[in-house]
Design a protein around this motif. Structure first.
Motif, PDB file in Angstrom:
ATOM      1  N   ALA A 197     -22.716 -39.267   7.812  1.00  0.00           N
ATOM      2  CA  ALA A 197     -21.447 -39.195   7.083  1.00  0.00           C
ATOM      3  C   ALA A 197     -21.607 -38.576   5.704  1.00  0.00           C
ATOM      4  O   ALA A 197     -20.721 -37.856   5.232  1.00  0.00           O
ATOM      5  CB  ALA A 197     -20.845 -40.599   6.959  1.00  0.00           C
ATOM      6  N   ASP A 198     -22.747 -38.834   5.069  1.00  0.00           N
ATOM      7  CA  ASP A 198     -22.920 -38.318   3.706  1.00  0.00           C
ATOM      8  C   ASP A 198     -23.161 -36.808   3.664  1.00  0.00           C
ATOM      9  O   ASP A 198     -23.109 -36.200   2.602  1.00  0.00           O
ATOM     10  CB  ASP A 198     -24.060 -39.047   2.994  1.00  0.00           C
ATOM     11  N   GLN A 199     -23.388 -36.190   4.827  1.00  0.00           N
ATOM     12  CA  GLN A 199     -23.564 -34.741   4.867  1.00  0.00           C
ATOM     13  C   GLN A 199     -22.258 -33.991   5.122  1.00  0.00           C
ATOM     14  O   GLN A 199     -22.175 -32.791   4.896  1.00  0.00           O
ATOM     15  CB  GLN A 199     -24.582 -34.368   5.948  1.00  0.00           C
ATOM     16  N   ILE A 200     -21.246 -34.696   5.591  1.00  0.00           N
ATOM     17  CA  ILE A 200     -19.958 -34.065   5.865  1.00  0.00           C
ATOM     18  C   ILE A 200     -19.189 -33.889   4.563  1.00  0.00           C
ATOM     19  O   ILE A 200     -18.969 -34.847   3.816  1.00  0.00           O
ATOM     20  CB  ILE A 200     -19.142 -34.917   6.858  1.00  0.00           C
ATOM     21  N   ARG A 201     -18.760 -32.652   4.312  1.00  0.00           N
ATOM     22  CA  ARG A 201     -18.084 -32.352   3.048  1.00  0.00           C
ATOM     23  C   ARG A 201     -16.644 -31.902   3.233  1.00  0.00           C
ATOM     24  O   ARG A 201     -15.880 -31.857   2.276  1.00  0.00           O
ATOM     25  CB  ARG A 201     -18.885 -31.282   2.304  1.00  0.00           C
ATOM     26  N   ALA A 202     -16.283 -31.540   4.466  1.00  0.00           N
ATOM     27  CA  ALA A 202     -14.905 -31.114   4.724  1.00  0.00           C
ATOM     28  C   ALA A 202     -14.520 -31.465   6.158  1.00  0.00           C
ATOM     29  O   ALA A 202     -15.337 -31.390   7.074  1.00  0.00           O
ATOM     30  CB  ALA A 202     -14.741 -29.621   4.491  1.00  0.00           C
ATOM     31  N   ILE A 203     -13.258 -31.856   6.338  1.00  0.00           N
ATOM     32  CA  ILE A 203     -12.700 -32.213   7.642  1.00  0.00           C
ATOM     33  C   ILE A 203     -11.372 -31.492   7.801  1.00  0.00           C
ATOM     34  O   ILE A 203     -10.578 -31.416   6.856  1.00  0.00           O
ATOM     35  CB  ILE A 203     -12.473 -33.732   7.757  1.00  0.00           C
ATOM     36  N   SER A 204     -11.136 -30.964   8.986  1.00  0.00           N
ATOM     37  CA  SER A 204      -9.833 -30.364   9.266  1.00  0.00           C
ATOM     38  C   SER A 204      -9.619 -30.321  10.766  1.00  0.00           C
ATOM     39  O   SER A 204     -10.578 -30.205  11.532  1.00  0.00           O
ATOM     40  CB  SER A 204      -9.738 -28.943   8.688  1.00  0.00           C
ATOM     41  N   GLY A 205      -8.353 -30.390  11.189  1.00  0.00           N
ATOM     42  CA  GLY A 205      -8.049 -30.291  12.611  1.00  0.00           C
ATOM     43  C   GLY A 205      -6.693 -30.866  12.933  1.00  0.00           C
ATOM     44  O   GLY A 205      -6.069 -31.558  12.123  1.00  0.00           O
ATOM     45  N   HIS A 206      -6.227 -30.603  14.157  1.00  0.00           N
ATOM     46  CA  HIS A 206      -4.941 -31.122  14.612  1.00  0.00           C
ATOM     47  C   HIS A 206      -4.967 -32.629  14.796  1.00  0.00           C
ATOM     48  O   HIS A 206      -3.917 -33.271  14.798  1.00  0.00           O
ATOM     49  CB  HIS A 206      -4.560 -30.484  15.950  1.00  0.00           C
ATOM     50  N   PHE A 207      -6.160 -33.223  14.967  1.00  0.00           N
ATOM     51  CA  PHE A 207      -6.250 -34.643  15.284  1.00  0.00           C
ATOM     52  C   PHE A 207      -6.720 -35.492  14.106  1.00  0.00           C
ATOM     53  O   PHE A 207      -7.047 -36.664  14.283  1.00  0.00           O
ATOM     54  CB  PHE A 207      -7.163 -34.848  16.492  1.00  0.00           C
ATOM     55  N   ALA A 208      -6.750 -34.921  12.926  1.00  0.00           N
ATOM     56  CA  ALA A 208      -7.155 -35.682  11.746  1.00  0.00           C
ATOM     57  C   ALA A 208      -6.105 -36.750  11.444  1.00  0.00           C
ATOM     58  O   ALA A 208      -4.912 -36.472  11.388  1.00  0.00           O
ATOM     59  CB  ALA A 208      -7.329 -34.754  10.549  1.00  0.00           C
TER      60      ALA A 208
END
Length: 272
Positions: A59-70
């Motif tokens: 989790a600490d490596q994820i810096r951005a999230i995007s998508g239709h299911f967010a």
């Protein structure tokens, strides 16, 4: 100082592919996460959160999230992170025309035949952006949405959009990407992706505009996007408007008859 995490809600036909591909290219598969749908065994409308919560890495490596299911509950997976939420919206008539042209061209690429704009509108959910946000981001089951009045939906959407750091028009996509990128230290320019013009070259389809619609189709377009128009005026144009409940839509009845129009649309695509 808390590490920043970007969450961008990808509303259909609102430059979301451009944003996602930029994050993916700059951050790679471990730094960018595009949540997938939770299941294909049940209709998503029956569920609460719609995304599969399995992370692609630490989790600490994820810096951005995007998508239709967010969904809004994603933030719970990232404790002690500074969350920056963003969304791109679009003038509803422009959005629906873009959606129609895109869908017809996508079908044509599969060897299918185009369908009419009126059939497209009737086969789509009323106020598709509003209900997309309520279902995917706010994570409401279909049954609960069906019991809400449009006034209740407008209030719920106002409440959730207040939590966003950026609510911008599609014309401000480049500015948004530059601002978000600066917050996590990546390149601030992104090429356009998945545009109508790019697909048009493959199909030869002549894009339909507002002036090409009949008066009846224009009325249909306006009457089925009144709540979406309120959101766009209130949160993008920053107008001091109140939702006009006299334009309330028959959501439940529309949902009950919509499958018949979807079947008609598929039949036209296959047989003409």
């Amino acid at each position: 100082m808390m590490d920043t995490l970007l969450i961008h809600v990808h509303v259909p036909k609102c430059a979301g592919i451009t944003v996602e591909k930029h994050f993916e290219y700059e951050l790679g598969s471990t730094g960018f996460w595009k949540p997938r749908r939770r299941t294909r065994k049940l209709p998503l409308g029956l569920l609460g959160y719609k995304y599969n919560p399995r992370l692609p890495g630490p989790a600490d490596q994820i810096r951005a999230i995007s998508g239709h299911f967010a969904g809004s509950s994603l933030a719970k997976l990232f404790a002690n992170r500074r969350i920056v939420r963003s969304i791109i919206l679009r003038e509803p008539q422009s959005l629906m025309l873009s959606w129609y042209n895109f869908r017809v061209m996508r079908y044509m690429l599969k060897g299918q035949k185009p369908h009419s704009f009126s059939l497209f509108m009737r086969s789509m959910r009323m106020n598709p952006v509003s209900h997309f946000l309520l279902e995917r981001w706010v994570e409401l089951p279909w049954v609960r949405m069906s019991r809400m009045t449009d006034d209740m939906k407008a209030a719920a959407l106002d409440k959730t959009l207040k939590t966003f750091d950026y609510v911008v028009d599609i014309s401000e996509t480049d500015i948004l990407i530059a601002s978000l990128s600066a917050q996590i230290g990546i390149a601030d320019c992104a090429p356009r992706r998945n545009t109508a013009e790019q697909i048009q070259q493959k199909t030869g389809w002549e894009l339909i505009g507002l002036d090409d619609l009949s008066e009846q189709d224009r009325f249909l377009l306006r009457s089925r996007t009144s709540l979406d128009r309120y959101l766009w005026r209130r949160w993008v144009l920053k107008e001091n408007v109140v939702f006009d409940h006299s334009n309330a839509t028959g959501f439940l009845f529309s949902e009950l008859v919509r499958p018949s129009y979807q079947l008609q649309r598929r039949a036209v695509g296959r047989f003409g």
